[in-house]
Design a protein around this motif. Structure first.
Motif, PDB file in Angstrom:
ATOM      1  N   VAL A  76       0.866  -1.179   0.000  1.00  0.00           N
ATOM      2  CA  VAL A  76       0.000   0.000   0.000  1.00  0.00           C
ATOM      3  C   VAL A  76       0.900   1.224   0.000  1.00  0.00           C
ATOM      4  CG1 VAL A  76      -1.798   1.273   1.230  1.00  0.00           C
ATOM      5  CG2 VAL A  76      -1.831  -1.231   1.226  1.00  0.00           C
ATOM      6  N   TYR A  77       0.543   2.215  -0.818  1.00  0.00           N
ATOM      7  CA  TYR A  77       1.342   3.425  -0.974  1.00  0.00           C
ATOM      8  C   TYR A  77       0.456   4.655  -0.784  1.00  0.00           C
ATOM      9  CZ  TYR A  77       4.242   0.155  -3.668  1.00  0.00           C
ATOM     10  OH  TYR A  77       4.986  -0.914  -4.085  1.00  0.00           O
ATOM     11  N   ARG A  78       1.088   5.764  -0.467  1.00  0.00           N
ATOM     12  CA  ARG A  78       0.445   7.065  -0.583  1.00  0.00           C
ATOM     13  C   ARG A  78       1.209   7.797  -1.688  1.00  0.00           C
ATOM     14  NH1 ARG A  78       3.941   7.912   3.764  1.00  0.00           N
ATOM     15  NH2 ARG A  78       5.162   9.820   3.582  1.00  0.00           N
ATOM     16  N   GLU A  91       2.921  11.200  -2.855  1.00  0.00           N
ATOM     17  CA  GLU A  91       3.471  12.447  -2.336  1.00  0.00           C
ATOM     18  C   GLU A  91       4.362  13.055  -3.416  1.00  0.00           C
ATOM     19  OE1 GLU A  91       6.537  13.162   1.201  1.00  0.00           O
ATOM     20  OE2 GLU A  91       4.613  12.332   1.893  1.00  0.00           O
ATOM     21  N   ASN A  92       4.044  14.268  -3.862  1.00  0.00           N
ATOM     22  CA  ASN A  92       4.786  14.923  -4.949  1.00  0.00           C
ATOM     23  C   ASN A  92       4.886  14.015  -6.175  1.00  0.00           C
ATOM     24  OD1 ASN A  92       5.306  17.295  -3.437  1.00  0.00           O
ATOM     25  ND2 ASN A  92       6.966  16.234  -2.385  1.00  0.00           N
ATOM     26  N   ASN A  93       3.767  13.372  -6.505  1.00  0.00           N
ATOM     27  CA  ASN A  93       3.658  12.473  -7.653  1.00  0.00           C
ATOM     28  C   ASN A  93       4.563  11.251  -7.573  1.00  0.00           C
ATOM     29  OD1 ASN A  93       1.665  14.069  -8.881  1.00  0.00           O
ATOM     30  ND2 ASN A  93       3.228  15.400  -9.757  1.00  0.00           N
ATOM     31  N   GLU A  94       4.993  10.889  -6.386  1.00  0.00           N
ATOM     32  CA  GLU A  94       5.813   9.700  -6.161  1.00  0.00           C
ATOM     33  C   GLU A  94       5.079   8.750  -5.215  1.00  0.00           C
ATOM     34  OE1 GLU A  94       8.799   9.111  -7.591  1.00  0.00           O
ATOM     35  OE2 GLU A  94       8.868  11.066  -8.578  1.00  0.00           O
ATOM     36  N   MET A  95       5.287   7.451  -5.405  1.00  0.00           N
ATOM     37  CA  MET A  95       4.688   6.445  -4.532  1.00  0.00           C
ATOM     38  C   MET A  95       5.567   6.253  -3.301  1.00  0.00           C
ATOM     39  SD  MET A  95       3.579   3.711  -7.455  1.00  0.00           S
ATOM     40  CE  MET A  95       2.851   2.528  -6.338  1.00  0.00           C
ATOM     41  N   ILE A  96       4.980   6.401  -2.120  1.00  0.00           N
ATOM     42  CA  ILE A  96       5.678   6.190  -0.852  1.00  0.00           C
ATOM     43  C   ILE A  96       5.034   4.982  -0.176  1.00  0.00           C
ATOM     44  CG2 ILE A  96       6.343   7.214   1.353  1.00  0.00           C
ATOM     45  CD1 ILE A  96       7.369   8.787  -1.120  1.00  0.00           C
ATOM     46  N   MET A  97       5.811   3.909   0.028  1.00  0.00           N
ATOM     47  CA  MET A  97       5.249   2.694   0.603  1.00  0.00           C
ATOM     48  C   MET A  97       4.860   2.909   2.062  1.00  0.00           C
ATOM     49  SD  MET A  97       6.719  -1.183   0.893  1.00  0.00           S
ATOM     50  CE  MET A  97       6.945  -1.357  -0.862  1.00  0.00           C
ATOM     51  N   ILE A  98       3.652   2.467   2.392  1.00  0.00           N
ATOM     52  CA  ILE A  98       3.146   2.526   3.761  1.00  0.00           C
ATOM     53  C   ILE A  98       3.293   1.162   4.426  1.00  0.00           C
ATOM     54  CG2 ILE A  98       1.082   2.896   5.176  1.00  0.00           C
ATOM     55  CD1 ILE A  98       0.026   4.701   2.907  1.00  0.00           C
TER      56      ILE A  98
END
Length: 153
Positions: free
Chosen positions: A119-121, A123-130
């Protein structure tokens, strides 16, 4: 926009080679985006807000892999310039949730005996893994059981 589809001599199937974006009022060409994707009929293009900024973006079907795994190219609109760009958003079988503003990824292999999810969010058009999870089939019960993530890599 118009999707450019062609079948070159060395292609087995038709491919998407690009997208042309036009001004609706004047029909003038505003932008060209080069791609190299599998053609998937009417499912080739989807419109949605992939970066959750309130502006519609679009995606083009990229490829189908073993099992149910698929990928798409996510093309986002820059609100400042009103131009589109190919984003770094990528993964296997992504699903976008407007309510939670998250992206879920699913990757299955080995006839479903191994499944990796994340699952990602955005942020600034980049995927950040949660979070991420690994599931392996138990040979005795035939059920998927969560295992250490390293086992799915």
């Amino acid at each position: 926009f118009k999707v450019l589809v062609d079948k070159h001599a060395d292609d087995y199937y038709e491919r998407v080679y690009g997208v042309h974006i036009y001004d609706l009022k004047t029909d003038s060409l505003l932008q060209e985006i080069e791609l190299d994707c599998q053609f998937w009929g009417s499912a080739s293009v989807q419109v949605s807000d992939y970066n959750f900024d309130g502006i519609d973006d679009f995606s083009v079907f990229e490829a189908s892999y073993a099992g149910p795994n698929t990928s798409r190219v996510y093309i986002l609109r820059d609100p400042d310039s009103n131009r589109y760009f190919v984003s770094n958003i990528s993964g296997s079988s992504l699903e976008f949730d407007d309510t939670t503003k998250t992206v879920s990824e699913w990757n299955q292999c080995c006839a479903g005996s191994s499944v990796w999810t994340a699952v990602y969010r955005i942020e600034n058009n980049e995927m950040i893994m949660i979070e991420e999870h690994c599931y392996k089939r138990n040979e005795d019960t035939e059920e998927l059981e969560e295992r250490p993530v390293q086992e799915c890599r």
